[in-house]
Design an enzyme around this catalytic site. Sequence first.
Site, PDB file in Angstrom:
ATOM      1  N   ASP A  23       0.859  -1.169   0.000  1.00 14.73           N
ATOM      2  CA  ASP A  23       0.000   0.000   0.000  1.00 14.73           C
ATOM      3  C   ASP A  23       0.907   1.233   0.000  1.00 14.73           C
ATOM      4  O   ASP A  23       2.126   1.132   0.068  1.00 14.73           O
ATOM      5  CB  ASP A  23      -0.964  -0.037   1.209  1.00 14.73           C
ATOM      6  CG  ASP A  23      -2.176   0.851   0.965  1.00 14.73           C
ATOM      7  OD1 ASP A  23      -3.206   0.656   1.628  1.00 14.73           O
ATOM      8  OD2 ASP A  23      -2.114   1.746   0.092  1.00 14.73           O
TER       9      ASP A  23
HETATM   10  C1  GLC Z   1      -4.402   4.251  -0.199  1.00 10.71           C
HETATM   11  C2  GLC Z   1      -5.258   3.118   0.257  1.00 10.71           C
HETATM   12  C3  GLC Z   1      -5.434   2.036  -0.747  1.00 10.71           C
HETATM   13  C4  GLC Z   1      -5.367   2.632  -2.135  1.00 10.71           C
HETATM   14  C5  GLC Z   1      -3.960   3.158  -2.335  1.00 10.71           C
HETATM   15  C6  GLC Z   1      -3.805   3.824  -3.709  1.00 10.71           C
HETATM   16  O1  GLC Z   1      -3.669   4.795   0.832  1.00 10.71           O
HETATM   17  O2  GLC Z   1      -4.950   2.515   1.503  1.00 10.71           O
HETATM   18  O3  GLC Z   1      -6.691   1.411  -0.495  1.00 10.71           O
HETATM   19  O4  GLC Z   1      -5.665   1.649  -3.103  1.00 10.71           O
HETATM   20  O5  GLC Z   1      -3.589   4.084  -1.334  1.00 10.71           O
HETATM   21  O6  GLC Z   1      -4.599   4.969  -3.794  1.00 10.71           O
END
Ligand code: GLC
Length: 729
Positions: A262
Site C-alpha cells: 500500500d
Molecule cells: C491508499 C489506500 C489504498 C489505495 C492506495 C492507492 O492509501 O490505503 O486502499 O488503493 O492508497 O490509492
Amino acid sequence: MTQEKLKELLQDMSLEEKVGQMIQLPADVLTGNGLVTGPTGTTQLTEDQIGMAGSVLGIKGAERLYELQKRQMEKQPHRIPMLFMLDVINGFETIFPIPLALGCTFSPELVKETCAIAAAEAAACGLHVTFSPMLDLVRDARWGRVMESPGEDPYLNSRMAEAMVEGYQGDLRRKDKVAACLKHFAGYGYPEGGRDYDNVELSERTFMEDYLPAYEAAVKKGCRLVMTSFNTLNRIPSSGNKWLLRKILRDKMGFQGVVISDYSAIEEMVFHGVAADAREAAKLGIEAGVDIDMVSNAYAGHLAELVRSGEVSEQLVDEAVLRILQLKNDLGLFEEPFRAVDSALAEKLLLREDFRQKARETAAASFVLLKNEGILPLKKTETIAWIGPFVENPELYGAWSFPEKPEETVTVRQGVEGKGLSHMTFAQGCYLMDPGCPTKYGRVINPCDEQADLWLREALEMAAASSRVVLCLGEHRDMSGEAGSRVSLGIPEGQMELLRKVRQVNPNIVTVLFCGRPLAVKEIAGLSRALLVAWMPGTEGGNAVADVLFGDRVPQGKLSMTFPRTLGQVPVYYNHLMTGRPNSPREIHLFKNGYMDEVTAPLYPFGYGLSYTEFSYSEVSLDRREMKAGETITASVTVTNTGDTDGVETVQLYIRDPAASVARPVRTLKGFRKVPLAAGESRKVSFSIEEPMLTFYDIDMNNTSEPGKFQVLIGGSSDTENGAEFVLV
Ligand code: GLC
C-alpha cells in the site's frame, strides 16, 4: 510473448531496469497532479529512476495515459510498457453505491455487472489495474473504511469477492477488462479503537476463520494482484510479514500474482519500528515477497545496492520482476502497449444510458428500510416537503469516487422532479456540516448563522404546510473512507436540531440517511415514522431515492453490517460467541454477558431490512436428521408474501454449532437466496447442507468438522430463531 521470451527479456535487463519495474510512482511525479492519497517518498527519485519506473497510480484520462505511455516507453531500454493503476472501487465515471451498500444487495450477480461496467469504462480510458475489491472484514463502525468493505460476514464477503473479481477481470486480453487487486492484505479492518492504520491483534484462529475467507475467495477466482495493508498484524507490519505473504498467501492460498504494497507502506516499517531505515525496510519487503513498492523510496533508493552488496539475492528480484512482466504480458501490453486506450470509445461509454440504469437499479437494491410505520410508499398526489442538506447535494458518491463530471449525479430533488411532481416543495433546512466541524481537509467554516436561521425558518413553515416531510440527512462524503475514523456515530448536530424542530410541527417524517458507515440512529429512528438508509448511492442516487420512496421500486436491501444501539456497543456484530453467561439480548441481567446500562442487542442486526410487504416463513423442514461427510441434507422453508404488494425477500441460511472443541459463533451465514414474491404468492426455498459447510479450525487448528448436533436457522434476518436440528455422525 511466450514464457521463454519473457525469461530472455528478464535475463537481458540490467539490475536498475529490474528494480525500476518494482517502483510505482504517484501521479504527481509524472504529471504534476492526480490522485495522491498519502505521504510519498518518491520525491527523491532521479530522472533515470523515474524513467525506469514500471507503473504509476492515480492518473485518469485516455489522452494523458496514451501520451504518458509513449513518453515512458522511450526511456525504457527494452521499451517495457507501464502499468496504469487506479482506485476504481465502486465505479469509474458511472458511480455505483459504496461497497458496504453493494453488500446490502445480497446480489453477487448485480455487483458483478457493476464491476464489469466499471472495468469497461476504466479500460477505455487506458487503465490496466483497479485497486479493488477491498475485502477487509469489518466490525467497528468507527473505522472510516468500513464503507469500502462488503461487510461483517465472511460468507457474504466471499461471494462478493468472487463477483467483483469476475466482473473486473474475465479474460484480461479483452479490451473491456482490467486486472483486479484485492486489498488490504491482511486484517486491516479491525484496527484498535477503530483508529485507521492502528495495530490489529487477532488470534490465528479468528484470522483464519473470519478474516481470510474473502481474500481466499478472490485468489481462487484468479485475482491478479494483492495489496499489503498498512497495519501490523499482531505487531508485524504486513509489508514485511513473511508468514503472511509467503506461508499464507503463496503457499496456503497458492497465489501466483503480483504483490504490491500500500501507499508508502514499505518505508513506513521504519515508523512501525521494525526497520532502522528505508534500506532495512527494503530488505524486509523483498524478503517477505512484496513485488512493487507503491510510492515509497525503499526499493528505488536501496534495492539495487542491497543486491550488489550480497545482502539480498538477485533471485528474489528476478522472481518479483517476472511476475510483473507476466501481468503486463497477460494484459497484452507487449503486443499492444496502448491496449484499450480509445478516447472515442470512452466518450461513448462513460455514463452510457444503460450504465446509468444499472446504477439506478443497484442503488435502489442497496437501500435498507429500517423502519416504516405505514407511511411508505409515499403517494405522488400528496403535498410533500423535501428538506435537508442532502436534497440538492450532488455529492452522493463515496470517498473513493472522483467523477470527472460530478454534475452528472442526480440529486434527490432532480429525482423527485424527474417524476413530474411539480407540487413538491424543497428546502435546504440547515448546513450539511456544523461550523468548525473537523474534516479531512480542515475545519468547516459556514459563512453566517443568519443563513442557517433563514433556512430553518423556511423549512419549518414548509413542513407545517405539508402532509408529509422527507428529511434527507447524513454524513458528508469526507466523513468516511481512508483517514475517516470517528469517535462519534452521529450526524452533525445542526441536522439533528433540524429533525427535532421539524418533528414538533409535523410528525409524519420519512428520514433518508446518507452515510458511509452504520450510525447510532436511535434518536433519528425514534423521531421518524420511516427510516431508509441510502448509504452513498452514486450517480443515480436521487432517482433511486425517488423510485423507492414512491414505490416504483421496492426496498430489498438487508444490512451487510450491524447498526449499533449506541456507540458504546461497538464493535458489535451478529456472529459473536455465546460466552459462559449468555444474556437475553434485549434484557439486562446481573452477572450475565453484557452491560449494566444497555442491552447487548444492536438496534438493527446484520441481515435485517424491511419491505413494503410482509413475508411469513414456514418451519424449517429437513429431508433427513442425520448426515455423514459426503452426504447432503436439504433444508426447506416456504416463504409467503402475506401483504398486498409485490416484494423481494432475501432468505438467509445460518448454521449453529452448539458444542465443538472450541467456542463457536452463535450462528454463521452459510447461504442466501433472493426471492421475488408477488402479493399472496408462496414459494418453497431449499438449501443443501453439506459437511464442508460445518468445518472450522478446531482445538489443534485443523480445518475440519466434528460430529455432533447442529442447528439450521432460516429467516429474513440474522436474529431468526426459525430452526431445526440435525446430527453429523
Ligand atoms: C491508499 C489506500 C489504498 C489505495 C492506495 C492507492 O492509501 O490505503 O486502499 O488503493 O492508497 O490509492
